[in-house]
Design a protein around this motif. Structure first.
Motif, PDB file in Angstrom:
ATOM      1  N   ALA A 162      77.977  -3.965 -36.714  1.00 49.14           N
ATOM      2  CA  ALA A 162      78.627  -5.240 -37.219  1.00 49.14           C
ATOM      3  C   ALA A 162      77.950  -6.439 -37.149  1.00 49.14           C
ATOM      4  O   ALA A 162      77.370  -6.640 -36.152  1.00 49.14           O
ATOM      5  CB  ALA A 162      80.091  -5.303 -36.734  1.00 49.14           C
ATOM      6  N   GLU A 163      77.921  -7.243 -38.241  1.00 50.72           N
ATOM      7  CA  GLU A 163      77.008  -8.413 -38.086  1.00 50.72           C
ATOM      8  C   GLU A 163      77.803  -9.682 -38.902  1.00 50.72           C
ATOM      9  O   GLU A 163      78.102  -9.322 -40.177  1.00 50.72           O
ATOM     10  CB  GLU A 163      75.533  -8.444 -38.509  1.00 50.72           C
ATOM     11  N   LEU A 164      77.876 -10.879 -38.182  1.00 54.53           N
ATOM     12  CA  LEU A 164      78.373 -11.836 -38.991  1.00 54.53           C
ATOM     13  C   LEU A 164      77.190 -12.797 -39.384  1.00 54.53           C
ATOM     14  O   LEU A 164      76.510 -13.317 -38.503  1.00 54.53           O
ATOM     15  CB  LEU A 164      79.313 -12.571 -38.077  1.00 54.53           C
ATOM     16  N   PRO A 165      76.913 -12.942 -40.665  1.00 56.90           N
ATOM     17  CA  PRO A 165      75.744 -13.749 -41.266  1.00 56.90           C
ATOM     18  C   PRO A 165      76.348 -15.147 -40.763  1.00 56.90           C
ATOM     19  O   PRO A 165      77.307 -15.689 -40.413  1.00 56.90           O
ATOM     20  CB  PRO A 165      75.932 -13.675 -42.782  1.00 56.90           C
ATOM     21  N   ALA A 166      75.375 -16.136 -41.112  1.00 53.77           N
ATOM     22  CA  ALA A 166      75.174 -17.806 -40.706  1.00 53.77           C
ATOM     23  C   ALA A 166      76.481 -17.821 -41.740  1.00 53.77           C
ATOM     24  O   ALA A 166      76.516 -17.618 -42.789  1.00 53.77           O
ATOM     25  CB  ALA A 166      74.047 -18.297 -41.192  1.00 53.77           C
ATOM     26  N   GLY A 167      77.185 -18.998 -41.334  1.00 53.24           N
ATOM     27  CA  GLY A 167      78.398 -19.424 -42.049  1.00 53.24           C
ATOM     28  C   GLY A 167      79.823 -18.965 -41.447  1.00 53.24           C
ATOM     29  O   GLY A 167      80.846 -19.718 -41.716  1.00 53.24           O
ATOM     30  N   ALA A 168      79.751 -17.978 -40.559  1.00 51.10           N
ATOM     31  CA  ALA A 168      80.923 -17.780 -39.662  1.00 51.10           C
ATOM     32  C   ALA A 168      81.061 -18.689 -38.941  1.00 51.10           C
ATOM     33  O   ALA A 168      80.527 -18.985 -37.955  1.00 51.10           O
ATOM     34  CB  ALA A 168      80.774 -16.340 -39.219  1.00 51.10           C
ATOM     35  N   GLN A 169      82.388 -19.182 -38.987  1.00 48.61           N
ATOM     36  CA  GLN A 169      82.974 -20.444 -37.935  1.00 48.61           C
ATOM     37  C   GLN A 169      83.727 -20.161 -36.795  1.00 48.61           C
ATOM     38  O   GLN A 169      83.702 -20.626 -35.785  1.00 48.61           O
ATOM     39  CB  GLN A 169      83.458 -21.594 -38.829  1.00 48.61           C
ATOM     40  N   LEU A 170      84.649 -19.082 -37.097  1.00 45.37           N
ATOM     41  CA  LEU A 170      85.597 -18.724 -36.108  1.00 45.37           C
ATOM     42  C   LEU A 170      85.930 -17.265 -36.151  1.00 45.37           C
ATOM     43  O   LEU A 170      86.102 -16.568 -37.326  1.00 45.37           O
ATOM     44  CB  LEU A 170      86.880 -19.617 -36.258  1.00 45.37           C
ATOM     45  N   LEU A 171      86.025 -16.777 -35.024  1.00 39.31           N
ATOM     46  CA  LEU A 171      86.600 -15.323 -35.029  1.00 39.31           C
ATOM     47  C   LEU A 171      87.526 -15.278 -34.074  1.00 39.31           C
ATOM     48  O   LEU A 171      87.750 -15.722 -32.925  1.00 39.31           O
ATOM     49  CB  LEU A 171      85.222 -14.537 -34.421  1.00 39.31           C
ATOM     50  N   LEU A 172      88.639 -14.517 -34.418  1.00 45.58           N
ATOM     51  CA  LEU A 172      90.037 -14.517 -33.904  1.00 45.58           C
ATOM     52  C   LEU A 172      90.275 -12.827 -33.550  1.00 45.58           C
ATOM     53  O   LEU A 172      90.124 -12.239 -34.512  1.00 45.58           O
ATOM     54  CB  LEU A 172      91.326 -15.002 -34.749  1.00 45.58           C
ATOM     55  N   ALA A 173      90.578 -12.591 -32.487  1.00 46.08           N
ATOM     56  CA  ALA A 173      90.899 -11.246 -31.842  1.00 46.08           C
ATOM     57  C   ALA A 173      92.434 -10.805 -32.302  1.00 46.08           C
ATOM     58  O   ALA A 173      93.255 -11.491 -31.970  1.00 46.08           O
ATOM     59  CB  ALA A 173      90.677 -10.912 -30.501  1.00 46.08           C
ATOM     60  N   LEU A 174      92.386  -9.991 -33.274  1.00 45.01           N
ATOM     61  CA  LEU A 174      94.095  -9.389 -33.436  1.00 45.01           C
ATOM     62  C   LEU A 174      94.178  -8.041 -32.630  1.00 45.01           C
ATOM     63  O   LEU A 174      95.492  -8.257 -32.433  1.00 45.01           O
ATOM     64  CB  LEU A 174      93.745  -8.937 -34.848  1.00 45.01           C
ATOM     65  N   ARG A 175      93.276  -7.363 -32.377  1.00 39.24           N
ATOM     66  CA  ARG A 175      93.417  -6.205 -31.687  1.00 39.24           C
ATOM     67  C   ARG A 175      92.205  -5.817 -30.710  1.00 39.24           C
ATOM     68  O   ARG A 175      91.206  -5.964 -31.393  1.00 39.24           O
ATOM     69  CB  ARG A 175      93.787  -4.943 -32.293  1.00 39.24           C
ATOM     70  N   GLY A 176      92.397  -5.347 -29.467  1.00 38.81           N
ATOM     71  CA  GLY A 176      91.048  -5.132 -28.641  1.00 38.81           C
ATOM     72  C   GLY A 176      90.467  -6.400 -28.315  1.00 38.81           C
ATOM     73  O   GLY A 176      90.845  -7.782 -28.501  1.00 38.81           O
ATOM     74  N   THR A 177      89.274  -6.064 -27.659  1.00 43.77           N
ATOM     75  CA  THR A 177      88.608  -7.299 -27.109  1.00 43.77           C
ATOM     76  C   THR A 177      87.026  -7.561 -27.793  1.00 43.77           C
ATOM     77  O   THR A 177      86.632  -6.152 -28.082  1.00 43.77           O
ATOM     78  CB  THR A 177      88.182  -6.881 -25.605  1.00 43.77           C
ATOM     79  N   VAL A 178      86.787  -8.382 -28.048  1.00 43.94           N
ATOM     80  CA  VAL A 178      85.425  -8.673 -28.834  1.00 43.94           C
ATOM     81  C   VAL A 178      84.578  -9.563 -27.859  1.00 43.94           C
ATOM     82  O   VAL A 178      85.047 -10.609 -27.299  1.00 43.94           O
ATOM     83  CB  VAL A 178      85.587  -9.129 -30.017  1.00 43.94           C
ATOM     84  N   ARG A 179      83.192  -9.183 -27.972  1.00 43.47           N
ATOM     85  CA  ARG A 179      82.349 -10.411 -27.167  1.00 43.47           C
ATOM     86  C   ARG A 179      81.072 -10.819 -28.205  1.00 43.47           C
ATOM     87  O   ARG A 179      80.775  -9.836 -29.073  1.00 43.47           O
ATOM     88  CB  ARG A 179      81.563  -9.459 -26.332  1.00 43.47           C
ATOM     89  N   VAL A 180      80.832 -11.958 -28.116  1.00 40.65           N
ATOM     90  CA  VAL A 180      79.746 -12.361 -28.783  1.00 40.65           C
ATOM     91  C   VAL A 180      78.897 -13.275 -27.777  1.00 40.65           C
ATOM     92  O   VAL A 180      79.354 -14.363 -27.291  1.00 40.65           O
ATOM     93  CB  VAL A 180      80.307 -13.469 -30.005  1.00 40.65           C
ATOM     94  N   ASN A 181      77.543 -12.963 -27.729  1.00 48.79           N
ATOM     95  CA  ASN A 181      76.896 -13.626 -26.838  1.00 48.79           C
ATOM     96  C   ASN A 181      77.219 -14.071 -25.692  1.00 48.79           C
ATOM     97  O   ASN A 181      76.914 -15.268 -25.281  1.00 48.79           O
ATOM     98  CB  ASN A 181      76.206 -14.975 -27.737  1.00 48.79           C
ATOM     99  N   GLY A 182      77.864 -13.259 -24.696  1.00 48.18           N
ATOM    100  CA  GLY A 182      78.278 -13.488 -23.619  1.00 48.18           C
ATOM    101  C   GLY A 182      79.679 -13.905 -23.588  1.00 48.18           C
ATOM    102  O   GLY A 182      80.367 -14.027 -22.317  1.00 48.18           O
ATOM    103  N   ALA A 183      80.365 -14.238 -24.446  1.00 46.62           N
ATOM    104  CA  ALA A 183      81.626 -14.980 -24.499  1.00 46.62           C
ATOM    105  C   ALA A 183      82.578 -13.885 -25.082  1.00 46.62           C
ATOM    106  O   ALA A 183      82.283 -13.001 -25.829  1.00 46.62           O
ATOM    107  CB  ALA A 183      81.815 -16.329 -25.386  1.00 46.62           C
ATOM    108  N   GLU A 184      83.762 -14.045 -24.684  1.00 51.12           N
ATOM    109  CA  GLU A 184      84.819 -12.658 -24.742  1.00 51.12           C
ATOM    110  C   GLU A 184      86.299 -13.257 -25.259  1.00 51.12           C
ATOM    111  O   GLU A 184      86.686 -14.139 -24.719  1.00 51.12           O
ATOM    112  CB  GLU A 184      85.081 -11.963 -23.682  1.00 51.12           C
ATOM    113  N   ALA A 185      86.603 -12.845 -26.332  1.00 45.51           N
ATOM    114  CA  ALA A 185      88.021 -12.851 -26.774  1.00 45.51           C
ATOM    115  C   ALA A 185      88.794 -11.734 -26.913  1.00 45.51           C
ATOM    116  O   ALA A 185      88.388 -10.735 -27.275  1.00 45.51           O
ATOM    117  CB  ALA A 185      87.881 -13.691 -28.038  1.00 45.51           C
TER     118      ALA A 185
END
Length: 205
Positions: free
Chosen positions: A147-170
């Motif tokens: 999975a990759e989010l292209p430029a333009g993605a502003q917000l990511l909300l976790a609905l189920r499970g844990t997701v990490r982006v560049n060291g930050a976790e939600a």
């Protein structure tokens, strides 16, 4: 409240981590009618402070609830957790299931919960945007290792499970505010996420 632009050096490791937004830390505002609350996760404003979009987490504790946005706005409502809620608009009255989306082409959103329901609040996510403008793009999907989010993605909300982006976790109950000038590679095995993209930007199908 827009995401500030940064110089793009093209190196993922040099990026500062996304900002973590925890719903429990957000101030609660009462609903326009009924017991419950709305908490603003993020609002993206134009240079003249015109609202591009606003994302809120809404809790319904009564049999009915009413949420009124600014004049001329429309909404997308997403089921999140708790007893199911019926969302009424000018066209229909539909029960909203977890992670399902319903458009509301009106500034006013009416919520109804069954009279015979389990105890506790029903939680939803409401994306509000100017009806006359191009709406923000958003998607709900289960992440894959590629999975990759292209430029333009502003917000990511976790609905189920844990997701990490560049060291930050939600995890559920939190979101990540992203640098929209860059692409991102979210990591999370079977994580189910909602992403909001800047109007007019392109995203993966």
């Amino acid at each position: 409240m827009s995401i500030p632009a940064e110089e793009d050096d093209g190196v993922e490791a040099d990026q500062s981590p996304p900002r973590v937004i925890r719903f429990a830390d957000l101030p609660r505002q009462p609903l326009d009618q009924g017991r419950g609350s709305a908490r603003e996760i993020w609002a993206d404003l134009d240079h003249d402070l015109t609202l591009r979009w606003q994302l809120r987490v809404v809790e319904i504790k009564d049999s009915t609830g009413l949420l009124v946005g600014p004049i001329g706005t429309h909404h997308y409502v997403v089921g999140l957790a708790g007893p199911q809620v019926a969302v009424r608009n000018n066209e229909s009255n539909r029960v909203l299931r977890r992670a399902h989306v319903m458009p509301v082409r009106s500034a006013t959103v009416c919520f109804e919960r069954p009279k015979l329901r389990p105890p506790g609040a029903s939680s939803l996510v409401v994306l509000t945007f100017a009806g006359a403008a191009e709406p923000p793009e958003f998607s709900i999907r289960t992440l894959t290792p590629q999975a990759e989010l292209p430029a333009g993605a502003q917000l990511l909300l976790a609905l189920r499970g844990t997701v990490r982006v560049n060291g930050a976790e939600a995890a559920p109950g939190s979101a990540l505010l992203l640098d929209a000038t860059r692409s991102h590679r979210p990591q999370g095995v079977s994580a189910h996420v909602l992403t909001v993209h800047r109007p007019g930007s392109h995203q993966d199908p």
